[in-house]
Structure formats: structure tokens, C-alpha cells
Design a protein around this motif. Structure first.
Motif, PDB file in Angstrom:
ATOM      1  N   VAL A 213     114.765  18.443 152.412  1.00  0.00           N
ATOM      2  CA  VAL A 213     114.499  17.579 151.263  1.00  0.00           C
ATOM      3  C   VAL A 213     113.101  16.989 151.395  1.00  0.00           C
ATOM      4  CG1 VAL A 213     116.943  17.009 151.004  1.00  0.00           C
ATOM      5  CG2 VAL A 213     115.472  15.513 152.368  1.00  0.00           C
ATOM      6  N   GLY A 214     112.607  16.450 150.310  1.00  0.00           N
ATOM      7  CA  GLY A 214     111.320  15.771 150.339  1.00  0.00           C
ATOM      8  C   GLY A 214     110.256  16.515 149.561  1.00  0.00           C
ATOM      9  N   PRO A 215     109.291  15.773 148.986  1.00  0.00           N
ATOM     10  CA  PRO A 215     108.253  16.362 148.136  1.00  0.00           C
ATOM     11  C   PRO A 215     107.108  16.944 148.953  1.00  0.00           C
ATOM     12  CG  PRO A 215     107.933  14.007 148.289  1.00  0.00           C
ATOM     13  CD  PRO A 215     109.174  14.310 149.090  1.00  0.00           C
ATOM     14  N   GLY A 216     106.326  17.797 148.312  1.00  0.00           N
ATOM     15  CA  GLY A 216     105.151  18.361 148.962  1.00  0.00           C
ATOM     16  C   GLY A 216     104.283  19.062 147.938  1.00  0.00           C
ATOM     17  N   ASN A 217     103.195  19.660 148.393  1.00  0.00           N
ATOM     18  CA  ASN A 217     102.292  20.352 147.468  1.00  0.00           C
ATOM     19  C   ASN A 217     102.867  21.710 147.075  1.00  0.00           C
ATOM     20  OD1 ASN A 217     101.815  22.096 149.634  1.00  0.00           O
ATOM     21  ND2 ASN A 217      99.860  21.139 150.179  1.00  0.00           N
ATOM     22  N   ILE A 218     102.071  22.498 146.382  1.00  0.00           N
ATOM     23  CA  ILE A 218     102.576  23.771 145.860  1.00  0.00           C
ATOM     24  C   ILE A 218     102.942  24.745 146.976  1.00  0.00           C
ATOM     25  CG2 ILE A 218     100.303  24.867 145.623  1.00  0.00           C
ATOM     26  CD1 ILE A 218     101.390  25.959 142.895  1.00  0.00           C
ATOM     27  N   TYR A 219     102.288  24.637 148.139  1.00  0.00           N
ATOM     28  CA  TYR A 219     102.636  25.504 149.264  1.00  0.00           C
ATOM     29  C   TYR A 219     104.003  25.126 149.825  1.00  0.00           C
ATOM     30  CZ  TYR A 219      97.803  27.075 149.114  1.00  0.00           C
ATOM     31  OH  TYR A 219      96.611  27.622 148.716  1.00  0.00           O
ATOM     32  N   VAL A 220     104.258  23.835 149.881  1.00  0.00           N
ATOM     33  CA  VAL A 220     105.559  23.355 150.346  1.00  0.00           C
ATOM     34  C   VAL A 220     106.651  23.757 149.357  1.00  0.00           C
ATOM     35  CG1 VAL A 220     106.924  21.281 150.834  1.00  0.00           C
ATOM     36  CG2 VAL A 220     104.570  21.449 151.654  1.00  0.00           C
ATOM     37  N   ALA A 221     106.381  23.553 148.069  1.00  0.00           N
ATOM     38  CA  ALA A 221     107.360  23.915 147.040  1.00  0.00           C
ATOM     39  C   ALA A 221     107.667  25.408 147.069  1.00  0.00           C
ATOM     40  CB  ALA A 221     106.839  23.505 145.662  1.00  0.00           C
ATOM     41  N   THR A 222     106.639  26.216 147.242  1.00  0.00           N
ATOM     42  CA  THR A 222     106.823  27.668 147.301  1.00  0.00           C
ATOM     43  C   THR A 222     107.650  28.054 148.530  1.00  0.00           C
ATOM     44  OG1 THR A 222     104.693  27.987 146.205  1.00  0.00           O
ATOM     45  CG2 THR A 222     105.639  29.899 147.307  1.00  0.00           C
ATOM     46  N   ALA A 223     107.358  27.417 149.650  1.00  0.00           N
ATOM     47  CA  ALA A 223     108.106  27.713 150.876  1.00  0.00           C
ATOM     48  C   ALA A 223     109.564  27.301 150.734  1.00  0.00           C
ATOM     49  CB  ALA A 223     107.461  26.996 152.061  1.00  0.00           C
ATOM     50  N   LYS A 224     109.817  26.153 150.131  1.00  0.00           N
ATOM     51  CA  LYS A 224     111.206  25.719 149.934  1.00  0.00           C
ATOM     52  C   LYS A 224     111.975  26.721 149.091  1.00  0.00           C
ATOM     53  CE  LYS A 224     112.006  21.295 149.018  1.00  0.00           C
ATOM     54  NZ  LYS A 224     111.797  19.946 148.431  1.00  0.00           N
ATOM     55  N   ARG A 225     111.338  27.200 148.047  1.00  0.00           N
ATOM     56  CA  ARG A 225     111.998  28.207 147.205  1.00  0.00           C
ATOM     57  C   ARG A 225     112.258  29.480 148.005  1.00  0.00           C
ATOM     58  NH1 ARG A 225     109.687  29.317 141.289  1.00  0.00           N
ATOM     59  NH2 ARG A 225     110.770  27.358 140.960  1.00  0.00           N
ATOM     60  N   MET A 226     111.322  29.822 148.894  1.00  0.00           N
ATOM     61  CA  MET A 226     111.428  31.068 149.652  1.00  0.00           C
ATOM     62  C   MET A 226     112.551  31.027 150.690  1.00  0.00           C
ATOM     63  SD  MET A 226     108.091  33.088 151.117  1.00  0.00           S
ATOM     64  CE  MET A 226     107.279  32.979 149.524  1.00  0.00           C
ATOM     65  N   VAL A 227     112.774  29.866 151.299  1.00  0.00           N
ATOM     66  CA  VAL A 227     113.801  29.786 152.349  1.00  0.00           C
ATOM     67  C   VAL A 227     115.166  29.366 151.802  1.00  0.00           C
ATOM     68  CG1 VAL A 227     112.063  29.244 154.097  1.00  0.00           C
ATOM     69  CG2 VAL A 227     113.296  27.365 152.965  1.00  0.00           C
ATOM     70  N   PHE A 228     115.230  29.059 150.509  1.00  0.00           N
ATOM     71  CA  PHE A 228     116.523  28.672 149.927  1.00  0.00           C
ATOM     72  C   PHE A 228     117.518  29.814 150.073  1.00  0.00           C
ATOM     73  CE2 PHE A 228     119.335  28.537 146.121  1.00  0.00           C
ATOM     74  CZ  PHE A 228     120.065  27.428 146.508  1.00  0.00           C
ATOM     75  N   GLY A 229     118.695  29.479 150.537  1.00  0.00           N
ATOM     76  CA  GLY A 229     119.711  30.482 150.845  1.00  0.00           C
ATOM     77  C   GLY A 229     119.944  30.514 152.341  1.00  0.00           C
ATOM     78  N   THR A 230     118.838  30.499 153.101  1.00  0.00           N
ATOM     79  CA  THR A 230     118.970  30.283 154.545  1.00  0.00           C
ATOM     80  C   THR A 230     119.338  28.821 154.789  1.00  0.00           C
ATOM     81  OG1 THR A 230     117.358  32.007 155.048  1.00  0.00           O
ATOM     82  CG2 THR A 230     117.757  30.356 156.760  1.00  0.00           C
ATOM     83  N   VAL A 231     118.703  27.945 154.032  1.00  0.00           N
ATOM     84  CA  VAL A 231     119.030  26.511 154.046  1.00  0.00           C
ATOM     85  C   VAL A 231     119.181  26.038 152.612  1.00  0.00           C
ATOM     86  CG1 VAL A 231     117.848  25.973 156.209  1.00  0.00           C
ATOM     87  CG2 VAL A 231     116.576  25.892 154.063  1.00  0.00           C
ATOM     88  N   GLY A 232     119.765  24.868 152.440  1.00  0.00           N
ATOM     89  CA  GLY A 232     119.775  24.237 151.131  1.00  0.00           C
ATOM     90  C   GLY A 232     118.467  23.494 150.917  1.00  0.00           C
ATOM     91  N   ILE A 233     118.138  23.219 149.666  1.00  0.00           N
ATOM     92  CA  ILE A 233     116.977  22.399 149.342  1.00  0.00           C
ATOM     93  C   ILE A 233     117.395  21.392 148.273  1.00  0.00           C
ATOM     94  CG2 ILE A 233     115.303  24.190 149.908  1.00  0.00           C
ATOM     95  CD1 ILE A 233     114.952  24.675 146.886  1.00  0.00           C
ATOM     96  N   ASP A 234     116.608  20.322 148.129  1.00  0.00           N
ATOM     97  CA  ASP A 234     116.935  19.332 147.122  1.00  0.00           C
ATOM     98  C   ASP A 234     116.534  19.814 145.734  1.00  0.00           C
ATOM     99  OD1 ASP A 234     114.277  19.210 147.878  1.00  0.00           O
ATOM    100  OD2 ASP A 234     114.140  17.030 147.906  1.00  0.00           O
ATOM    101  N   MET A 235     115.269  20.150 145.552  1.00  0.00           N
ATOM    102  CA  MET A 235     114.774  20.610 144.262  1.00  0.00           C
ATOM    103  C   MET A 235     113.366  21.158 144.446  1.00  0.00           C
ATOM    104  SD  MET A 235     113.873  16.906 142.478  1.00  0.00           S
ATOM    105  CE  MET A 235     115.461  16.170 142.882  1.00  0.00           C
ATOM    106  N   ILE A 236     112.878  21.864 143.413  1.00  0.00           N
ATOM    107  CA  ILE A 236     111.475  22.275 143.375  1.00  0.00           C
ATOM    108  C   ILE A 236     110.783  21.311 142.423  1.00  0.00           C
ATOM    109  CG2 ILE A 236     109.845  24.101 142.843  1.00  0.00           C
ATOM    110  CD1 ILE A 236     111.650  24.794 145.164  1.00  0.00           C
ATOM    111  N   ALA A 237     110.078  20.347 142.978  1.00  0.00           N
ATOM    112  CA  ALA A 237     109.521  19.269 142.165  1.00  0.00           C
ATOM    113  C   ALA A 237     108.159  19.640 141.599  1.00  0.00           C
ATOM    114  CB  ALA A 237     109.400  17.997 143.003  1.00  0.00           C
ATOM    115  N   GLY A 238     107.959  19.287 140.336  1.00  0.00           N
ATOM    116  CA  GLY A 238     106.657  19.430 139.706  1.00  0.00           C
ATOM    117  C   GLY A 238     105.905  18.114 139.754  1.00  0.00           C
TER     118      GLY A 238
END
Length: 433
Positions: A213-238
Motif C-alpha cells: 500500500v502507499g502512494p508513489g510516482n509513475i514508476y511505483v504505480a507501474t511496478a505495483k500494477r506489475m506485481v499485482f497477483g503475486t501480492v495484493g495492492i491498494d490502488m493505482i493512484a493518479g
């Protein structure tokens, strides 16, 4: 002079203009995807070695070993003792208010028994481990620590791992102090896609978690989307957003600064004023032009307002409500006489700030509700971060002999209808002859 869009909700072509204004794709750059994919795969395959390499490359911080990435508990509490007394009191007060609010969100397990003795229910359990990404670099965000860590702890999460980038080795004492106040279990000086990958897959030093969980820049958001499924994520924040609906009777200076408060986050932030009073719209614009030069982050504010901001004049309250539900803002201010009367008609908003005296910034820091909110119109189907994001539910089923007899016959018929004979047999084996 500020060149912000002035739109009329009744004008021809308004909907097309609004759609263009609202359009935002958080993760759209293929070159960024390629960079993040390389980083994530490298951390997954090479662990600590990759973390040290990327920390040196992106944060300009050369370390002798991955053990140096961890910040000790002693350093956290030393920072807590070191910060000024007013900062410590503000952090502790904010943490208490956020904890008090989120304790009311805890979901309990439940069950009931049917007449034949069959028991059905739901068991609620916390996640085992959670990773918390706290932004660093341009600014420090101790409020992000509080808003993400406290609901996790209230939910009963056993292990909370925090990562925070420290470019050039610079670390915020307020961030570390917040981690101490929130009882974070471990803190690592990691940022970017490499931090997300480390939390998702684990390395020799950084433990893998179940959710990030937690916000970040576009690299963080992209990485969260990429690892989703291996782990859960909160959201992809704009980018951050605010919509202020005002009837024209609030001090225009207040409204101007409320719009600035979100615009100063970054150049892609979005601030929108909706009002039925065209003269009031002029007064707010006048206030914005007068007050903007007093803002330290005026360059960012100006670009955000000119690129993605708007003043929308509506015919009446009904049309204002239409705008609100269409835009589905992250933050909604109802700066009107009787805001509670509008609540039944508002379907889509992340957080609703009611009345003339309720600045959105209060919610960012210390009101109590979470400031991690759905952006980019996702409030149509998403909710604020809360305790429920750190709990999961298991269904409970326990058949009595009589219940197995009744339900087995029903299940057998349905399984036969689906052509699943083993299912049918399993259900019928327990039926009384």
C-alpha cells in the motif's frame, strides 16, 4: 494573470471539453513499462545485489551491504525525540484521531445456525504482512505513514514493513518519527520500482509481504500494477484532485486557497470549482490571482491550474450534482449552507468535506478518516483505504446430518445439470438412504 478554463455546463460541446479535462491514464508510457519490467525482474532474480545497484543508480547512495538499507528502531525513536515538540504533538494527535476513527471500521466474524443445525458464517482475519511505500525525494510525507500504517495495525496485521527512498542519503526525521509512533516493524531506505519488487518477491534482507500500500510516482504505480497477483495492492493512484461546490456565499479567498492546496501537489493535480454564481466565480479568480504570488509552490500551482484546472458555472444545484457524480472527485468540498441535505444525492466521491469551515487539508492530516482515496474517477467503484483493506474474509459452512441430506440432493441436481458427475457424487454420498 492565471489562465484557467472557464466552462459553462450548459454550453454546446461542454461534455467533450470536460471529458478531455478529466482524461488521465496513470500508467501509459511504454518506455516506463520497459524500465520497470527490467528493474522488477532484476530484483526478483538477483535480490539484494540488484537493490544495492539501483539504490546507487537512482538514489545516488552507495552502500557496502544490504544490511545498511535497514533503519534501526533506535534511529526511529531517536528521530522522535529529536523533532520539535510541536511536530511531535501534531503527529501524535493525528495518529490518535486516525486510530480512533479506524477502530470503528473493524469487521467482526459472524455466524448463524439454521433450523436443521447447519451453521453458516464468515470469519474475518488480518493479513499476515503488509508493505508500506512512503514517498521521498521532492517532499517528505509523515502523514502517509500515519494513514497507511494505523489502519493496518488496527486490523491486526502482524508485520508492517516500510520502505522510503532517501536520495543522497537524506531522510526526514518526521517520517522516521511517524514510523516510531505507528509501531512500524521495520524500515528500509528503498524507493522506486525496486522497493516494490523487493516487497513483492522478497530478498535476502527485505521480507516478502502479502500486500503493498502507499502512494508513489509513475514508476511505483507501474511496478505495483506489475506485481499485482503475486501480492495484493491498494490502488493505482493518479494525481490528486479536488472539486469545490460553492453556492457563492463563502469567502472567495478560502475557496481559492482550497483549490491551491491540491494544485500544489504536482503539475498534474486537478482543482475544479463548480458554482451557480458567475459573479462569485469572478471573485474566486480574482482571489487566486492575488494570492498565487504568496504561495511558495506557485509555479507548480499555476501549471496544474492552467493545464488541468477549471471553473464550471452551472444552472442550479441539480446540475451541480450531475457534475459531482460525473467527475467522481477524490476530494469533494460542499461549501454550502446545508451540505447534509445533498448527501443522499451524491453517489461518487472519495471523501466529502461539508460546510464552509471544513478545508480539505484538514482531512489530509488530522481529521481522522483516511487520506488515501480513489482518484481519476475511480470513486465510481472504489473506496478510501481503511481497516477492511487489511482484513480478509473466509466463508464458514458446517452441515448437520439433516442439512447434508437436504443440501446434498439440491447440489446433486445442479451438478448433474452442469455435467460434473464427481461433484454430484460427492454431494450425494452423504445423503441418507
Amino acid at each position: 494573470m492565471l489562465n484557467i478554463r472557464r466552462l459553462s455546463a450548459s454550453a454546446e460541446g461542454f461534455r467533450e471539453e470536460l471529458d478531455t479535462l478529466l482524461a488521465w491514464e496513470t500508467v501509459s508510457n511504454e518506455s516506463i513499462n520497459d524500465v520497470v519490467k527490467e528493474v522488477v525482474n532484476s530484483v526478483r532474480l538477483n535480490g539484494d545485489t540488484a537493490l544495492l545497484e539501483y539504490t546507487a543508480k537512482f538514489d545516488r547512495l552507495s552502500l557496502n551491504s544490504a544490511a545498511e538499507l535497514e533503519i534501526s528502531k533506535e534511529r526511529l525513536f531517536a528521530a522522535l525525540e529529536r523533532i520539535p515538540a510541536d511536530q511531535r504533538q501534531a503527529l501524535e494527535t493525528s495518529a490518535k484521531r486516525v486510530r480512533d476513527y479506524h477502530e470503528r471500521q473493524v469487521q467482526a466474524s459472524w455466524s448463524y445456525e439454521e433450523a436443521d443445525g447447519t451453521m453458516l458464517g464468515q470469519q474475518v482475519t488480518p493479513l499476515d504482512s503488509v508493505g508500506l511505500y512512503v514517498p521521498g525525494g521532492k517532499a517528505a510525507y509523515p502523514s502517509s505513514v500515519i494513514m497507511n500504517a494505523i489502519p493496518a495495525k488496527v486490523a491486526g496485521v502482524e508485520t508492517l514493513i516500510m520502505v522510503v527512498p532517501t536520495p543522497d542519503g537524506e531522510v526526514s526525521d518526521m517520517v522516521l518519527a511517524a514510523a516510531a509512533i505507528c509501531d512500524v516493524d521495520a524500515v528500509f531506505t528503498l524507493g522506486g520500482a525496486q522497493a516494490v519488487a523487493a516487497l513483492a518477491y522478497g530478498t535476502e534482507t527485505v521480507p516478502a509481504v502479502d500486500k503493498i500500500v502507499g502512494p508513489g510516482n509513475i514508476y511505483v504505480a507501474t511496478a505495483k500494477r506489475m506485481v499485482f497477483g503475486t501480492v495484493g495492492i491498494d490502488m493505482i493512484a493518479g494525481p490528486s484532485e479536488i472539486l469545490v461546490y460553492c453556492d457563492g456565499k463563502t469567502n472567495p479567498d478560502w475557496i481559492a486557497v482550497d483549490l491551491f492546496s491540491q494544485a500544489e501537489h504536482d503539475e498534474d493535480a486537478q482543482s475544479i470549482l463548480v458554482t451557480p454564481d458567475a459573479e462569485f466565480a469572478d471573485k474566486v479568480l480574482e482571489s487566486m490571482n492575488r494570492l498565487l504570488p504568496t504561495m511558495p509552490r506557485q509555479t507548480i500551482i499555476r501549471k496544474a491550474l492552467e493545464d488541468r484546472g477549471a471553473i464550471i458555472v452551472v444552472n442550479d444545484e441539480e446540475q451541480a450534482l450531475e457534475m459531482i457524480n460525473l467527475i467522481a472527485p477524490e476530494h469533494l468540498e460542499l461549501s454550502i449552507e446545508n451540505p447534509k441535505a445533498l448527501l443522499p444525492k451524491i453517489r461518487h466521491a472519495g471523501a466529502i468535506f461539508m460546510g464552509r469551515f471544513t478545508a480539505e487539508a484538514i482531512g489530509d492530516y488530522c481529521a481522522g478518516p483516511n487520506h488515501v482515496l480513489p482518484t481519476s474517477r475511480t470513486a465510481r467503484f472504489s473506496s478510501p483505504l481503511g481497516v477492511y483493506d487489511f482484513q480478509k474474509r473466509s466463508s464458514l459452512i458446517m452441515c448437520s446430518a439433516e442439512g447434508a441430506n437436504t443440501l446434498g440432493r439440491i447440489a446433486g441436481v445442479l451438478a448433474d445439470g452442469e455435467g460434473l458427475q464427481a461433484h454430484a457424487a460427492s454431494a450425494r454420498y452423504r445423503i441418507k438412504d
